[in-house]
Design a protein around this motif. Structure first.
Motif, PDB file in Angstrom:
ATOM      1  N   ARG A  48     -13.386   1.389  -2.164  1.00 41.47           N
ATOM      2  CA  ARG A  48     -12.296   0.762  -2.920  1.00 41.47           C
ATOM      3  C   ARG A  48     -12.720  -0.558  -3.571  1.00 41.47           C
ATOM      4  N   LYS A  68      -8.129   4.514  -7.666  1.00 42.04           N
ATOM      5  CA  LYS A  68      -6.704   4.206  -7.871  1.00 42.04           C
ATOM      6  C   LYS A  68      -6.132   5.023  -9.030  1.00 42.04           C
ATOM      7  N   GLU A  71      -5.572   8.500  -7.591  1.00 36.46           N
ATOM      8  CA  GLU A  71      -4.462   8.434  -6.634  1.00 36.46           C
ATOM      9  C   GLU A  71      -3.118   8.328  -7.353  1.00 36.46           C
ATOM     10  N   ARG A  76      -0.961  10.634  -4.373  1.00 35.49           N
ATOM     11  CA  ARG A  76      -1.391  10.695  -2.983  1.00 35.49           C
ATOM     12  C   ARG A  76      -2.597   9.797  -2.775  1.00 35.49           C
ATOM     13  N   GLU A  77      -2.844   9.465  -1.539  1.00 34.54           N
ATOM     14  CA  GLU A  77      -3.908   8.521  -1.203  1.00 34.54           C
ATOM     15  C   GLU A  77      -5.200   9.257  -0.871  1.00 34.54           C
TER      16      GLU A  77
END
Length: 169
Positions: A48, A68, A71, A76-77
């Motif tokens: 990240r 990101k 996502e 969703r993560e």
């Protein structure tokens, strides 16, 4: 055409890593795989990191920006396999005889390198050649917040080159 391109039926995961050629077409393709596979199609990110530092104080967007984006589109993560997640350390430790008490994590970021080292019970050494400043470390050190305390390294050096003299002994 890229919005209608055929999907490979064998794909069961989307992996987001550093890609200097990331594009809207790739984002659409990732989303199409994730929608087709539903929860059975894994969304995995390498890390990240928001920025990657360059010489002279410049920076470029890091992989976290790409993660990101996917996502957000997929709603969703991602499962992050890189730092600060301990997954990577656990994989290495399962293959090699690693004693955390005799292992040091060296890195230039508090939120990835130092956090992972601390969460894995390693000694941590911050190099101040990346995105982290000593003022940030002091702010975390003086905080009563456990989450901020987990970002404090055991040691720091201005540069990894500072260790050369010690390693030569």
């Amino acid at each position: 055409d890229w919005a209608q391109a055929p999907l490979d039926p064998a794909v069961r995961a989307v992996l987001v890593g550093f890609d200097e050629h990331f594009s809207y077409a790739k984002l659409c393709q990732a989303l199409r795989y994730l929608l087709r596979g539903g929860p059975g199609c894994l969304l995995v990110g390498t890390n990240r990191d928001h920025r990657l530092p360059l010489e002279g104080g410049a920076a470029i967007p890091g992989t976290g920006c790409l993660v990101k984006a996917v996502e957000t589109a997929a709603q969703r993560e991602a499962f992050i396999v890189g730092k600060p997640n301990r997954y990577m350390f656990d994989c290495v430790a399962s293959e090699f005889d690693i004693d955390p008490a005799r292992t040091i994590m060296v890195g230039d970021r508090l939120d990835t390198d130092i956090l992972m080292g601390n969460s894995c019970g390693l000694t941590t050494l911050l190099t101040l050649t990346g995105v982290t400043t000593l003022d940030e470390v002091k702010g975390h050190q003086e905080s009563d917040c456990p989450a901020r305390q987990s970002l404090v390294p055991d040691y720091y050096v201005d540069s990894i080159a500072d260790l050369l003299a010690v390693l030569g002994d």
